[in-house]
Design an enzyme around this catalytic site. Sequence first.
Site, PDB file in Angstrom:
ATOM      1  N   LYS A 201       0.832  -1.218   0.000  1.00 49.71           N
ATOM      2  CA  LYS A 201       0.000   0.000   0.000  1.00 49.71           C
ATOM      3  C   LYS A 201       0.865   1.266   0.000  1.00 49.71           C
ATOM      4  O   LYS A 201       0.643   2.207  -0.776  1.00 49.71           O
ATOM      5  CB  LYS A 201      -0.917  -0.010   1.231  1.00 49.71           C
ATOM      6  CG  LYS A 201      -1.582   1.297   1.562  1.00 49.71           C
ATOM      7  CD  LYS A 201      -2.618   1.689   0.532  1.00 49.71           C
ATOM      8  CE  LYS A 201      -2.936   3.172   0.633  1.00 49.71           C
ATOM      9  NZ  LYS A 201      -4.080   3.571  -0.143  1.00 49.71           N
ATOM     10  N   CYS A 255      -2.764  11.147   1.334  1.00 47.67           N
ATOM     11  CA  CYS A 255      -2.177   9.860   0.973  1.00 47.67           C
ATOM     12  C   CYS A 255      -0.784  10.071   0.404  1.00 47.67           C
ATOM     13  O   CYS A 255       0.214   9.746   1.022  1.00 47.67           O
ATOM     14  CB  CYS A 255      -3.059   9.187  -0.060  1.00 47.67           C
ATOM     15  SG  CYS A 255      -4.793   9.247   0.383  1.00 47.67           S
TER      16      CYS A 255
HETATM   17  N1  SAJ Z   1      -0.882  15.291  -8.940  1.00 49.50           N
HETATM   18  C1  SAJ Z   1       0.065  15.976  -9.718  1.00 49.50           C
HETATM   19  N2  SAJ Z   1       0.401  15.484 -10.945  1.00 49.50           N
HETATM   20  C2  SAJ Z   1      -0.172  14.341 -11.443  1.00 49.50           C
HETATM   21  C3  SAJ Z   1      -1.111  13.633 -10.654  1.00 49.50           C
HETATM   22  C4  SAJ Z   1      -1.448  14.140  -9.409  1.00 49.50           C
HETATM   23  O1  SAJ Z   1       0.603  17.008  -9.305  1.00 49.50           O
HETATM   24  O2  SAJ Z   1       0.175  13.969 -12.576  1.00 49.50           O
HETATM   25  C5  SAJ Z   1      -1.266  15.797  -7.600  1.00 49.50           C
HETATM   26  C6  SAJ Z   1      -2.760  16.082  -7.446  1.00 49.50           C
HETATM   27  O3  SAJ Z   1      -3.094  17.353  -7.926  1.00 49.50           O
HETATM   28  C7  SAJ Z   1      -2.944  15.967  -5.946  1.00 49.50           C
HETATM   29  C8  SAJ Z   1      -1.940  14.872  -5.560  1.00 49.50           C
HETATM   30  O4  SAJ Z   1      -1.031  14.792  -6.657  1.00 49.50           O
HETATM   31  O5  SAJ Z   1      -2.584  17.143  -5.261  1.00 49.50           O
HETATM   32  C9  SAJ Z   1      -2.524  13.502  -5.274  1.00 49.50           C
HETATM   33  O6  SAJ Z   1      -3.590  13.239  -6.142  1.00 49.50           O
HETATM   34  P1  SAJ Z   1      -3.881  11.839  -6.857  1.00 49.50           P
HETATM   35  O7  SAJ Z   1      -5.115  12.034  -7.640  1.00 49.50           O
HETATM   36  O8  SAJ Z   1      -2.692  11.379  -7.584  1.00 49.50           O
HETATM   37  O9  SAJ Z   1      -4.050  10.801  -5.655  1.00 49.50           O
HETATM   38  P2  SAJ Z   1      -4.887  10.819  -4.256  1.00 49.50           P
HETATM   39  O10 SAJ Z   1      -3.972  11.285  -3.177  1.00 49.50           O
HETATM   40  O11 SAJ Z   1      -6.188  11.505  -4.384  1.00 49.50           O
HETATM   41  O12 SAJ Z   1      -5.176   9.239  -4.069  1.00 49.50           O
HETATM   42  C10 SAJ Z   1      -4.094   8.340  -3.971  1.00 49.50           C
HETATM   43  C11 SAJ Z   1      -4.278   7.184  -4.973  1.00 49.50           C
HETATM   44  N3  SAJ Z   1      -3.049   6.410  -5.072  1.00 49.50           N
HETATM   45  C12 SAJ Z   1      -2.468   6.131  -6.256  1.00 49.50           C
HETATM   46  O13 SAJ Z   1      -2.909   6.543  -7.307  1.00 49.50           O
HETATM   47  C13 SAJ Z   1      -1.242   5.278  -6.227  1.00 49.50           C
HETATM   48  C14 SAJ Z   1      -5.445   6.311  -4.521  1.00 49.50           C
HETATM   49  O14 SAJ Z   1      -5.554   5.177  -5.364  1.00 49.50           O
HETATM   50  C15 SAJ Z   1      -5.238   5.835  -3.070  1.00 49.50           C
HETATM   51  O15 SAJ Z   1      -6.324   5.052  -2.624  1.00 49.50           O
HETATM   52  C16 SAJ Z   1      -5.160   7.074  -2.216  1.00 49.50           C
HETATM   53  O16 SAJ Z   1      -4.026   7.840  -2.638  1.00 49.50           O
HETATM   54  C17 SAJ Z   1      -5.029   6.647  -0.749  1.00 49.50           C
HETATM   55  O17 SAJ Z   1      -6.035   6.728  -0.017  1.00 49.50           O
HETATM   56  O18 SAJ Z   1      -3.963   6.168  -0.350  1.00 49.50           O
END
Ligand code: SAJ
Length: 407
Positions: A201, A255
């Site tokens: 995880k 996360c």
């Molecule tokens: N972000 C970027 N660039 C990108 C993608 C995202 O800057 O290309 C930023 C987003 O704007 C945001 C942050 O990253 O601020 C995180 O966003 P996210 O959409 O990537 O992920 P989370 O935090 O909403 O959810 C993550 C997910 N994990 C993965 O994709 C590996 C989700 O599947 C998990 O269940 C969740 O964490 C968790 O609860 O752990």
Amino acid sequence: MVNVIGLGYIGLPTALMMASHGIEIVGTDYNKELVKTLNEGHTTFKEDGLDELFQRALNGGIKFTTEYQRTDMYIVSVPTPYDKFSKKVDACYVVSAVKEIMKLCPQGAVVVIESTVSPGTIDKFVRPIIVKGGFEIGKDIHLVHAPERIIPGNMVYELLHNNRTIGADNKEVGERVKEYYASFCQGEIVVTDIRSAEMSKVVENTFRAVNIAFANELSRICRHDNMDVYEIIRICNMHPRVNILQPGPGVGGHCISVDPWFLVGDYPQLAKIIDESMKTNDSQPTFILNRIYEIMKDHNMTDNRRVGLYGLTYKENVDDFRESPTLQLLEAQERHLACPLKSYDPFLENHKIADNQYSDFDEFLKDIDLVVIMVKHDHIRQNWDKLKGKVILDCFNICPLEETYHI
Ligand code: SAJ
């Protein structure tokens, strides 16, 4: 009956999903207000399909209370923050939930920890308190770790379709727990040991954090020599084995901005790339702040009261603002003792979380000349017309208007 402990962003949808698939569920949370809201028939946050799921769960007989229940299966879904100094996981909420469960569970109860924990947390913090309480693990209480994987913004769909991991000491107990999740989960459910489940995880979120950091670092290199990072990423991604993520204003949420620190905290001598990546992501809001100052200078703007941040949530189309890049930027700006920048978020019109936050988009636009797009909500894509004539700093390369700057 299953007693779901913790009715937040993960516990609530999980409880609702099980209840709407024929499992008897009682949801417990120590927050009286939250339980009251649920009992009055309202959900506590916005998410596509959540209200419909809530209705189905109510029809399925779900109950909400502040009391722990005596039953043979518990799902613990409480927060696991990290200690800002040691970077290690703070398992206090998990530990106190398990202590409460031990006060009333029958012999042979299964305790499933859904909360994300660093590898070894269950060994270090959970097993000792169970043993100290006079229980034999594997006989009086069975321990299982079933971390969630759902993404805010698409939770209901992902709960139904994502593959899952279940870690258990005992394969038979793991398979038993799998049956509960299989009641709704259409993905593959892997049964493994607890430590592998804990580690996988955290590694999943670390993978994403490192890849976002790479994109953010590229944006800085490209900015330094005036290259177009988006064009470069687009071209690189046409290679069959390259898939670069997108740079942004920083990383928020509970996360990706948190979990990788667990590995840095536990393995400081080994987790070097992870440490650097987290520092890169954490300094991205300050990088944006410097971009704002540069653009103000280009336009002879001396007054930062004419600058506004669009978006306060941690990402698009959610109302969750935990660890959001905009809040990080505002905090960095306060350290320079300037007057706090103006801000607006369509998802937080009725929830004030920043000093100069507006609750009306038009009022906000009236008072600013430079708009910084910090979150790519669908709402902004429907309102480009209103931004005509403004100077724009677009942190995502989505704005079609002229006079748009990029990070
Ligand atoms: N972000 C970027 N660039 C990108 C993608 C995202 O800057 O290309 C930023 C987003 O704007 C945001 C942050 O990253 O601020 C995180 O966003 P996210 O959409 O990537 O992920 P989370 O935090 O909403 O959810 C993550 C997910 N994990 C993965 O994709 C590996 C989700 O599947 C998990 O269940 C969740 O964490 C968790 O609860 O752990």
